[in-house]
Motif scaffolding. Structure first.
Motif, mmCIF file in Angstrom:
data_model
loop_
_atom_site.group_PDB
_atom_site.id
_atom_site.type_symbol
_atom_site.label_atom_id
_atom_site.label_comp_id
_atom_site.label_asym_id
_atom_site.label_seq_id
_atom_site.Cartn_x
_atom_site.Cartn_y
_atom_site.Cartn_z
ATOM 1 N N GLU A 15 0.818 -1.204 0.000
ATOM 2 C CA GLU A 15 0.000 0.000 0.000
ATOM 3 C C GLU A 15 0.853 1.256 0.000
ATOM 4 N N PHE A 16 2.049 1.160 0.576
ATOM 5 C CA PHE A 16 2.891 2.347 0.641
ATOM 6 C C PHE A 16 4.077 2.236 -0.307
ATOM 7 N N ASP A 17 4.151 1.129 -1.007
ATOM 8 C CA ASP A 17 5.183 0.943 -2.011
ATOM 9 C C ASP A 17 6.581 1.156 -1.435
ATOM 10 N N LEU A 18 6.812 0.651 -0.233
ATOM 11 C CA LEU A 18 8.100 0.846 0.413
ATOM 12 C C LEU A 18 8.947 -0.413 0.291
ATOM 13 N N ASN A 19 10.238 -0.183 0.255
ATOM 14 C CA ASN A 19 11.174 -1.285 0.312
ATOM 15 C C ASN A 19 11.703 -1.378 1.721
ATOM 16 N N ILE A 20 11.381 -2.455 2.422
ATOM 17 C CA ILE A 20 11.825 -2.530 3.803
ATOM 18 C C ILE A 20 12.618 -3.804 4.072
ATOM 19 N N VAL A 21 13.399 -3.743 5.118
ATOM 20 C CA VAL A 21 14.127 -4.919 5.587
ATOM 21 C C VAL A 21 13.581 -5.239 6.978
ATOM 22 N N THR A 22 13.264 -6.493 7.186
ATOM 23 C CA THR A 22 12.699 -6.883 8.468
ATOM 24 C C THR A 22 13.670 -7.794 9.179
ATOM 25 N N THR A 23 13.866 -7.569 10.463
ATOM 26 C CA THR A 23 14.777 -8.446 11.200
ATOM 27 C C THR A 23 13.993 -9.602 11.817
ATOM 28 N N ALA A 24 14.725 -10.538 12.338
ATOM 29 C CA ALA A 24 14.104 -11.718 12.937
ATOM 30 C C ALA A 24 13.130 -11.312 14.038
ATOM 31 N N PRO A 25 11.953 -11.942 14.068
ATOM 32 C CA PRO A 25 11.014 -11.621 15.136
ATOM 33 C C PRO A 25 11.524 -12.105 16.491
ATOM 34 N N SER A 26 11.141 -11.377 17.502
ATOM 35 C CA SER A 26 11.572 -11.719 18.858
ATOM 36 C C SER A 26 10.378 -11.564 19.793
ATOM 37 N N VAL A 27 10.453 -12.208 20.928
ATOM 38 C CA VAL A 27 9.412 -12.013 21.941
ATOM 39 C C VAL A 27 10.017 -11.125 23.037
ATOM 40 N N ILE A 28 9.243 -10.863 24.076
ATOM 41 C CA ILE A 28 9.785 -10.045 25.170
ATOM 42 C C ILE A 28 10.343 -10.976 26.251
ATOM 43 N N GLU A 78 18.068 -5.557 39.197
ATOM 44 C CA GLU A 78 17.241 -4.803 38.261
ATOM 45 C C GLU A 78 16.585 -5.765 37.254
ATOM 46 N N VAL A 79 15.300 -5.520 36.911
ATOM 47 C CA VAL A 79 14.610 -6.375 35.937
ATOM 48 C C VAL A 79 14.367 -5.591 34.647
ATOM 49 N N LEU A 80 14.784 -6.181 33.538
ATOM 50 C CA LEU A 80 14.622 -5.522 32.234
ATOM 51 C C LEU A 80 13.678 -6.320 31.359
ATOM 52 N N GLU A 81 12.960 -5.612 30.499
ATOM 53 C CA GLU A 81 12.186 -6.313 29.473
ATOM 54 C C GLU A 81 12.903 -6.099 28.147
ATOM 55 N N ILE A 82 13.307 -7.178 27.528
ATOM 56 C CA ILE A 82 14.125 -7.068 26.324
ATOM 57 C C ILE A 82 13.330 -7.548 25.108
ATOM 58 N N GLN A 83 13.152 -6.645 24.133
ATOM 59 C CA GLN A 83 12.468 -7.067 22.903
ATOM 60 C C GLN A 83 13.445 -7.143 21.749
ATOM 61 N N ASN A 84 14.599 -6.518 21.947
ATOM 62 C CA ASN A 84 15.583 -6.523 20.872
ATOM 63 C C ASN A 84 16.827 -7.240 21.372
ATOM 64 N N PRO A 85 17.171 -8.363 20.767
ATOM 65 C CA PRO A 85 18.299 -9.165 21.261
ATOM 66 C C PRO A 85 19.567 -8.340 21.435
ATOM 67 N N SER A 86 19.723 -7.303 20.620
ATOM 68 C CA SER A 86 20.939 -6.495 20.730
ATOM 69 C C SER A 86 21.035 -5.778 22.064
ATOM 70 N N ASN A 87 19.895 -5.596 22.724
ATOM 71 C CA ASN A 87 19.918 -4.874 23.997
ATOM 72 C C ASN A 87 20.169 -5.775 25.204
ATOM 73 N N LEU A 88 20.368 -7.045 24.941
ATOM 74 C CA LEU A 88 20.605 -7.966 26.052
ATOM 75 C C LEU A 88 21.934 -7.616 26.728
ATOM 76 N N PRO A 89 21.931 -7.478 28.051
ATOM 77 C CA PRO A 89 23.198 -7.164 28.739
ATOM 78 C C PRO A 89 24.183 -8.333 28.576
ATOM 79 N N PRO A 90 25.455 -8.062 28.819
ATOM 80 C CA PRO A 90 26.442 -9.152 28.729
ATOM 81 C C PRO A 90 26.089 -10.281 29.702
ATOM 82 N N ALA A 91 26.437 -11.494 29.336
ATOM 83 C CA ALA A 91 26.060 -12.668 30.117
ATOM 84 C C ALA A 91 26.485 -12.547 31.579
ATOM 85 N N THR A 92 27.601 -11.881 31.809
ATOM 86 C CA THR A 92 28.110 -11.768 33.178
ATOM 87 C C THR A 92 27.210 -10.916 34.065
#
Lengths: 604, 378
Positions: A363-376, A385-399
């Protein structure tokens, strides 16, 4: 228009599995009631978005008002309220059902009842709706109406003796359906003089009128000029127009208890008039809102980025426009090292996500790139501290992570019993926890599982369809969060970490998933002048590696007899392919790569 | 007077080869007389346009032009000579296949003014010849060659093909050696292309073709080139090699983006800012010309920017590349002004070099020329 008495109103929905003929039946009902001439009929009147038509599913619900002169000599108003037909839209379905007193259950006489249908029937029963079974497609040679009737009786426990046997396609016995509605669906109740209580069961944005709310009046009366209050927000508006839907909007002077219609009140955003909310009279408010309202929250997230050469702002504008009509779509800007500026978008489920992507493109004639879907994911850091992460890149280091939780759904899978083994194997593979299995009849069972949502959104649905030749159907709902051993899986292309490919997976699945993604990327990324290593890694540990060999030859040996056109066509095809590439470092990655790596692999 | 080249297509063959997707037929011999007449009619229909030019090269290709009787070729050429303007020193080429040519044919070609013959040799290996569906054997190559020389054809090309199933590097070099030993003036050395719709294409899809891998295939190309250059043949186009002065002038017309008119079935033309091509349906072709209509099936207007694209794409096929001065002369703009970025990108990639005068493909660029050319499309 003369007001028809409340006792001659019938409010109903149609419940059916995809392909079982809901839209066709709706068309026939509209035809038979003579509201539209055959010429005016667009095929499938209720599904009016292009995409819906193509996928054969109804995404946004609508209502239409039919006038029917029954065999008893009385004229009835039949308000048909359409419902979306997919697992992602359960809440919206439940709200449109709440606007009705009855539901027609359409079952394909060659297929029998399906999981999603059953889920919707239970929703209807929860709302105390009268279920009117209708057996469709009896014109087909493989129809087995008696068996299907018995199945409905056994599974749902409703009497099917008088169920109309119809062919919506051929227009056979449609009158029986209309008569059954008049006869079995109760008339609405409610006092037109009581304080106003109107249920919003759908809303959309119109650029002239503002938000148009589809409503069912339970108590009281709604009139233009009245001051109304939306109960969840407390915001007040002045009613501009009320009306009913025939083939188009027709304004009327009032809507009363029992009626279904629309209201406009200069509301600027669908977020302010969400499905399930109650409208009341500001000056004479009802004490209690109608039950069942909830603000739906996205379950699935992904990044949406402008493709090479596409404008960030046009993507934002398109998302904004979609959001105006889709209160369950959320998005916020984010950046990716690989893809630049884009948006993190939240959806009700995978289908919802795919629909939004396709609408952006079509409908908008856009060219988009979609990344892998993720859950929260819920992450508890060592600091507490408790975080809600929806983007894997924002995951803190394992340590820094003390523990992680992931969303779990209960999944009901309905299938012919032949496929039980294959499905159990699949569910086990997807970390499913078997709850139990019920026999619906001799050859049909429903399997109940608890399963992590991140497995469901990966390729579960495709795998299920593939392993059961499309016979199994799936329905799921969120159960809650459970602790889980999760890790972040990274993908490196040509030595560079591509954040858009990062995934959070269970640690036991990481190796397999990493290898599978690397293999698929090897297939979808075209060969370059140089060799390209593709690696999957957890932290600094490489767990899988593939290499795309260097391209050694890409030359056309001969231009036949001056046929330059042919050569150019070849190059143009190559050029077209390049346009759909995303440059990551010195590697050109096709846009599809971001999704195809997640699609089910038949050969696995 | 402006000059033009003429391509004439003869679509008849004794039998179709497994890799061939040209417009050609092996079972329509009864159409030959009618077809040859149609060619004359087509030329007539272009008479007015053609009279503005003088013809500098003629190329009779196929199919197998030598599969039909020599008199047809003779008649057609004589018809051309009589009716149109001719340049001095015309190059007139015919394609022949070994096994379809005899003393009489060679003689009549010579009498018809043909001064260049291109022999479809493909390989000097009987096993391979058979496996690709050729009708001739090696012995006939030598015979045909001798016949032509006897009739004083002094410019002979041999078409050779490499990258064939089960072909080794030794096979490839042996064929080149043989051609050189015989003393041909020109060699076209084509890499096998699997065209959709050919037998080879289908076999390959089923995994039934034992093709050399890419590395092996490129080795064949470069080793052959080295050998040919060593023996005095200049490598002047991706697939073409010639002794000094024997470069194919007709083919250079394509690569220099100069005008040519193609007549016959499925032929392509480029003149007066248009590319156009004929129908590939022989019955259509004959019928149209029977009613004095041009059998054109499609055309494309070539505006200046398209012309520039094509000039570069084709120019890069030549080993000496695109002459920057000539580019400027033809288009009145510096090539760098249009393609500066592209040129720099591929210089960096090691696919082209700019020696100050010309832009040309490197050795690696020859292997990956499509990667370069695609960027010259706007």
């Amino acid at each position: 228009m003369e007001k028809i008495k409340q006792e001659n109103i019938r409010n109903f929905s149609i419940i059916a599995h995809i392909d079982h003929g809901k839209s066709t039946l709706a068309d026939r009902l509209i035809e038979k009631t003579g509201m539209l001439t055959s010429r005016e009929m667009q095929e499938q009147v209720l599904d009016n978005m292009e995409l819906e038509r193509e996928r054969g599913i109804t995404i946004k619900l609508k209502a239409v008002r039919l006038v029917y002169k029954a065999k008893d000599g009385n004229e009835y108003i039949l308000n048909l309220i359409d419902t979306p037909g997919h697992v992602d839209f359960t809440y919206e379905v439940s709200r449109s059902l709440a606007a009705c007193e009855g539901a027609i259950l359409v079952v394909d006489s060659t297929q029998g009842i399906e999981a999603q249908t059953l889920a919707n029937v239970y929703l209807a029963l929860d709302e105390d709706l009268e279920i009117v079974p209708v057996i469709n497609k009896i014109d087909l040679p493989s129809a087995r109406p008696d068996e299907v009737k018995k199945e409905i009786e056994d599974i749902i426990g409703i009497d099917c003796e008088n169920a109309p046997l119809i062919s919506a396609k051929d227009g056979l016995n449609i009158e029986d359906v209309l008569e059954a509605i008049v006869k079995y669906v109760p008339a609405p109740k409610g006092d037109p003089k009581a304080p106003l209580k109107a249920l919003i069961f759908d809303s959309y944005y119109d650029s002239y009128k503002g938000v148009v709310c589809y409503v069912r009046i339970f108590e009281g009366t709604l009139k233009p000029g009245m001051e109304i209050k939306i109960m969840s927000t407390g915001k007040t508006y002045e009613v501009q127009e009320v009306g009913i839907n025939t083939s188009k909007h027709v304004s009327v002077d009032k809507l009363e208890a029992g009626d279904v219609g629309y209201v406009t009140a200069s509301i600027k955003n669908v977020k302010d008039a969400r499905v399930g909310d109650t409208i009341t009279d500001k000056n004479n408010p009802t004490k209690e809102a109608l039950p069942g309202y909830k603000k739906v929250v996205p379950m699935v997230y992904c990044g949406i980025y402008p493709a090479e050469g596409e404008d960030f702002n046009s993507v934002r504008e398109a998302l904004e426009k979609l959001q105006v009509n889709d209160a369950s779509l959320v998005f916020e800007p984010e950046t990716s090292a690989a893809l630049g500026f884009g948006f993190r978008c939240g959806f009700l489920g995978l289908l919802h996500m795919e629909i939004v992507q396709e609408r952006l493109e079509r409908e908008f004639d856009l060219n988009i790139v979609t990344t892998a879907p993720s859950v929260i994911y819920r992450v508890t850091k060592t600091t507490g501290e408790v975080l809600e992460i929806q983007n894997p890149s924002n995951l803190p280091p394992a340590t820094e992570i003390a523990s992680m939780q992931e969303p779990i759904v209960t999944a009901n899978i309905m299938t012919p019993s032949d496929y039980v083994g294959a499905i159990m194997e699949l569910c086990q593979n997807k970390r499913g926890k078997f709850l139990n299995m019920e026999y619906l009849e001799e050859k049909r069972v429903v399997l109940h599982y608890e399963m992590p949502l991140n497995e469901v959104i990966y390729d579960f649905f495709d795998a299920l369809k593939s392993k059961t030749r499309g016979y199994a159907s799936l329905d799921y709902e969120l159960k809650g969060y459970e602790e889980s051993e999760l890790v972040k899986l990274d993908i490196l292309i040509n030595g560079e970490l591509v954040d858009a490919f990062s995934l959070i997976v269970h640690k036991d699945k990481a190796y397999e998933r990493g290898r599978s993604i690397a293999e698929r990327l090897k297939d979808v990324i075209p060969r370059h002048q140089f060799a390209i290593p593709i690696q999957a890694a957890i932290g600094s540990k490489i767990i899988a590696r593939e290499t795309i060999r260097a391209l050694r030859k890409d030359v056309l040996a001969k231009c036949y007899g001056g046929d330059i056109t042919r050569k150019k066509k070849l190059l143009e095809k190559q050029k077209e392919g390049k346009k759909r590439m995303r440059q990551i470092g010195s590697v050109e990655v096709p846009q599809e790569a971001f999704l195809t790596v997640l699609k089910y692999d038949e050969n696995k | 007077m402006k000059e033009i080249s003429i391509y004439i297509h003869i679509p008849f063959c004794i039998r179709k080869c497994y890799y061939c997707d040209f417009t050609s037929f092996s079972n329509l011999n009864e159409k030959i007389p009618l077809y040859m007449n149609s060619l004359k009619t087509e030329l007539e229909l272009y008479r007015e346009k053609l009279l503005a030019y003088s013809i500098k090269t003629i190329f009779i290709g196929g199919g197998t032009p030598s599969a039909i009787e020599g008199r047809y070729i003779y008649d057609l050429l004589v018809h051309l000579y009589k009716n149109f303007n001719l340049s001095k020193d015309m190059e007139i080429t015919i394609e022949v296949n070994p096994g379809t040519i005899d003393k009489e044919k060679a003689k009549i070609y010579k009498e018809a003014g043909i001064n260049r013959v291109s022999i479809g040799v493909q390989t000097f290996n009987n096993r391979l010849l058979k496996s690709i569906g050729r009708i001739h054997e090696v012995e006939q190559i030598y015979e045909s060659y001798k016949l032509l020389r006897k009739e004083k054809i002094e410019n002979i090309n041999m078409d050779l093909i490499f990258g064939l199933p089960n072909q080794t590097l030794e096979d490839v070099l042996f064929s080149i050696e043989e051609a050189i030993r015989l003393g041909v003036e020109h060699i076209s050395h084509y890499s096998l292309i699997l065209e959709e719709g050919t037998q080879f294409y289908n076999l390959n899809k089923k995994g039934k073709l034992n093709l050399p891998d890419e590395d092996e295939e490129r080795l064949m190309y470069h080793k052959a080139t080295e050998y040919l250059v060593e023996k005095g043949y200049s490598h002047y186009e991706i697939s073409n090699y010639a002794l000094p002065g024997f470069e194919c002038r007709h083919n250079l017309v394509y690569w220099d983006l100069l005008p040519y008119l193609g007549i016959g079935l499925g032929s392509h033309s480029y003149m007066e800012n248009k590319r156009f091509f004929n129908t590939s349906n022989i019955l259509d072709y004959i019928e149209k010309l029977g009613s004095k209509l041009l059998p054109i099936e499609g055309e494309e207007i070539i505006n200046k920017s398209t012309e520039i694209e094509e000039y570069c794409i084709l120019g890069l096929r030549k080993i000496k590349g695109i002459d920057k001065n000539e580019f400027k002369k033809r288009f009145n703009v510096e090539i760098e002004d249009i393609y500066g970025d592209v040129i720099n990108k591929h210089i960096k990639n090691g696919l082209i070099i700019d020696d100050g005068r010309s832009i040309m493909l490197t050795k690696k660029g020859l292997d990956l020329s499509n990667l370069v050319e695609v960027d010259f499309l706007k």
